[in-house]
Motif scaffolding. Structure first.
Motif, PDB file in Angstrom:
ATOM      1  N   ASN A  21      46.384   8.238 -73.224  1.00  0.00           N
ATOM      2  CA  ASN A  21      45.569   7.312 -72.433  1.00  0.00           C
ATOM      3  C   ASN A  21      46.317   6.028 -72.083  1.00  0.00           C
ATOM      4  O   ASN A  21      46.149   5.501 -70.979  1.00  0.00           O
ATOM      5  N   MET A  22      47.158   5.541 -72.999  1.00  0.00           N
ATOM      6  CA  MET A  22      47.922   4.326 -72.696  1.00  0.00           C
ATOM      7  C   MET A  22      48.962   4.579 -71.611  1.00  0.00           C
ATOM      8  O   MET A  22      49.194   3.726 -70.743  1.00  0.00           O
ATOM      9  N   GLU A  62      30.434   5.982 -70.535  1.00  0.00           N
ATOM     10  CA  GLU A  62      31.285   7.025 -69.952  1.00  0.00           C
ATOM     11  C   GLU A  62      30.462   8.000 -69.118  1.00  0.00           C
ATOM     12  O   GLU A  62      30.899   8.427 -68.044  1.00  0.00           O
ATOM     13  N   VAL A 122      41.182   4.452 -64.964  1.00  0.00           N
ATOM     14  CA  VAL A 122      41.703   3.514 -65.974  1.00  0.00           C
ATOM     15  C   VAL A 122      40.596   3.122 -66.944  1.00  0.00           C
ATOM     16  O   VAL A 122      40.791   3.088 -68.166  1.00  0.00           O
ATOM     17  N   ASN A 123      39.422   2.823 -66.414  1.00  0.00           N
ATOM     18  CA  ASN A 123      38.301   2.447 -67.280  1.00  0.00           C
ATOM     19  C   ASN A 123      37.843   3.621 -68.146  1.00  0.00           C
ATOM     20  O   ASN A 123      37.430   3.416 -69.295  1.00  0.00           O
ATOM     21  N   TRP A 133      28.558  -0.438 -67.691  1.00  0.00           N
ATOM     22  CA  TRP A 133      28.593  -1.107 -68.990  1.00  0.00           C
ATOM     23  C   TRP A 133      27.206  -1.617 -69.389  1.00  0.00           C
ATOM     24  O   TRP A 133      26.848  -1.571 -70.568  1.00  0.00           O
ATOM     25  N   ILE A 164      39.780   5.566 -75.502  1.00  0.00           N
ATOM     26  CA  ILE A 164      40.498   4.941 -76.619  1.00  0.00           C
ATOM     27  C   ILE A 164      39.518   4.286 -77.583  1.00  0.00           C
ATOM     28  O   ILE A 164      39.604   4.456 -78.804  1.00  0.00           O
ATOM     29  N   PHE A 165      38.573   3.527 -77.044  1.00  0.00           N
ATOM     30  CA  PHE A 165      37.614   2.799 -77.892  1.00  0.00           C
ATOM     31  C   PHE A 165      36.694   3.763 -78.643  1.00  0.00           C
ATOM     32  O   PHE A 165      36.403   3.566 -79.825  1.00  0.00           O
ATOM     33  N   SER A 205      39.847   5.859 -69.352  1.00  0.00           N
ATOM     34  CA  SER A 205      40.847   5.927 -70.425  1.00  0.00           C
ATOM     35  C   SER A 205      40.587   4.858 -71.487  1.00  0.00           C
ATOM     36  O   SER A 205      40.743   5.121 -72.684  1.00  0.00           O
ATOM     37  N   PHE A 206      40.205   3.647 -71.067  1.00  0.00           N
ATOM     38  CA  PHE A 206      39.857   2.595 -72.030  1.00  0.00           C
ATOM     39  C   PHE A 206      38.670   3.035 -72.894  1.00  0.00           C
ATOM     40  O   PHE A 206      38.675   2.858 -74.120  1.00  0.00           O
ATOM     41  N   ILE A 257      47.016   4.759 -68.330  1.00  0.00           N
ATOM     42  CA  ILE A 257      46.629   3.407 -67.909  1.00  0.00           C
ATOM     43  C   ILE A 257      47.823   2.681 -67.311  1.00  0.00           C
ATOM     44  O   ILE A 257      47.724   2.056 -66.244  1.00  0.00           O
ATOM     45  N   THR A 258      48.975   2.770 -67.989  1.00  0.00           N
ATOM     46  CA  THR A 258      50.191   2.104 -67.506  1.00  0.00           C
ATOM     47  C   THR A 258      50.603   2.638 -66.145  1.00  0.00           C
ATOM     48  O   THR A 258      50.971   1.862 -65.245  1.00  0.00           O
TER      49      THR A 258
END
Length: 310
Positions: free
Chosen positions: A42-43, A111, A64-65, A149, A71-72, A67-68, A46-47
């Motif tokens: 995921n990082m 999500e 990207v969101n 969110w 991760i969380f 993937s964040f 994102i990169t």
């Protein structure tokens, strides 16, 4: 038996996935590898999306969101689960259980709504391509993300507060590997009908309605794709949706089972297995699915890898 309020339960005892030491060692290695792959995958994704100008579009903004969130969500469960593999008494304080439960619901609901937004984005891109940049402008994208969110924040709060304010009568053994809402609900010694109705209502709003909207979006997308005359054009249009469709299928099939089927009709062991496929596996697989099915992402990942390795 005298009923005790949930506030008097100071800690919960988690039974985990298994009590067999050998199997626990295997699971520790397995989930550690899965968590590392989740973080790295995921990082990197994102990169790639942030550094590659070609990917500065609404589709990759939402990716990207996603993937964040992956991760969380994985970080809210896996690290604590890894530690508990080495503990004889797998306890978790009431407050930590509440925080973990809330973050899992928050990330999961957010999500789910985000996947609806991504389906709408694909609908606009394929069905109304000439107006895509006008409809999906930066302001609209930010508003849609805020809505995702907010849905997670409110839904997660309701799904956490109602189960944890029930009376447990001293019962604090959770037959699960994390503070999962339905597993905690089973501990209550009072009538849980009202709480189940609240969670069912939240599930209807956050699962059934979004899945219906995604279904409608893809019906419209398929109709639009069939109108494309060239075979190459059809393939290109469908390939941009295939990754999202796979992720949606994984997410909603497991989530609907976990939160829309009555607890009396479910097996605890099956619940644990489904929970793994709902909370741990998708965050690991999502970057791979989007990378393998999308040529733009594959090129961006290749450039990022070359830039940092060579």
């Amino acid at each position: 038996m005298e009923k005790r309020n949930a506030s008097l339960v100071t800690e919960f005892l988690l039974l985990g996935l298994t009590a067999d030491p050998n199997v626990q060692t295997f699971f520790f290695v397995l989930f550690l590898v899965m968590y590392i792959v989740t973080l790295i995958g995921n990082m990197i994704l994102i990169t790639a999306c942030i550094t590659e100008p070609k990917l500065h579009t609404p589709m990759y903004f939402f990716l990207v969101n996603l993937s964040f969130l992956d991760i969380f969500c994985s970080s809210a469960i896996v690290p604590n689960m890894l530690v508990q593999f080495f503990l004889v008494r797998k306890t978790m304080s009431f407050s930590r259980c509440a925080v973990q439960m809330y973050f899992v619901f928050l990330m999961g609901i957010t999500e789910g709504v985000l996947l609806v937004v991504m389906a709408y984005d694909r609908y606009v891109a394929i069905s109304i391509p000439l107006r895509y940049n006008v409809i999906m402008n930066k302001s609209v994208c930010m508003k849609l993300l805020v809505f995702c969110w907010l849905s997670g924040f409110v839904g997660g709060l309701l799904d956490t507060v109602f189960p944890l304010t029930l009376s447990f009568c001293g019962h604090n053994v959770i037959d699960h590997f994390f503070c999962e809402g339905a597993a905690v609900l089973k501990l209550s010694c009072v009538d849980t009908f009202a709480t189940e109705m609240v969670m069912l209502s939240v599930g209807t709003y956050d699962l059934l309605i979004p899945s219906l909207l995604i279904l409608i979006s893809y019906v419209c997308i398929i109709i639009a794709i069939l109108r494309i005359r060239s075979l190459g054009g059809r393939y290109k249009a469908f390939s941009t949706c295939a990754s999202h469709l796979i992720v949606v299928t994984m997410f909603y099939s497991t989530a609907i089972y976990m939160y829309m089927i009555p607890k009396t009709k479910r097996s605890t062991d099956l619940d644990k297995i489904i929970s793994v496929f709902y909370t741990v596996t998708p965050p690991m697989l999502n970057p791979m699915i989007y990378s393998l099915r999308n040529s733009d992402v594959k090129m961006a990942l290749l450039q990022v890898t070359r830039r940092h390795i060579f």
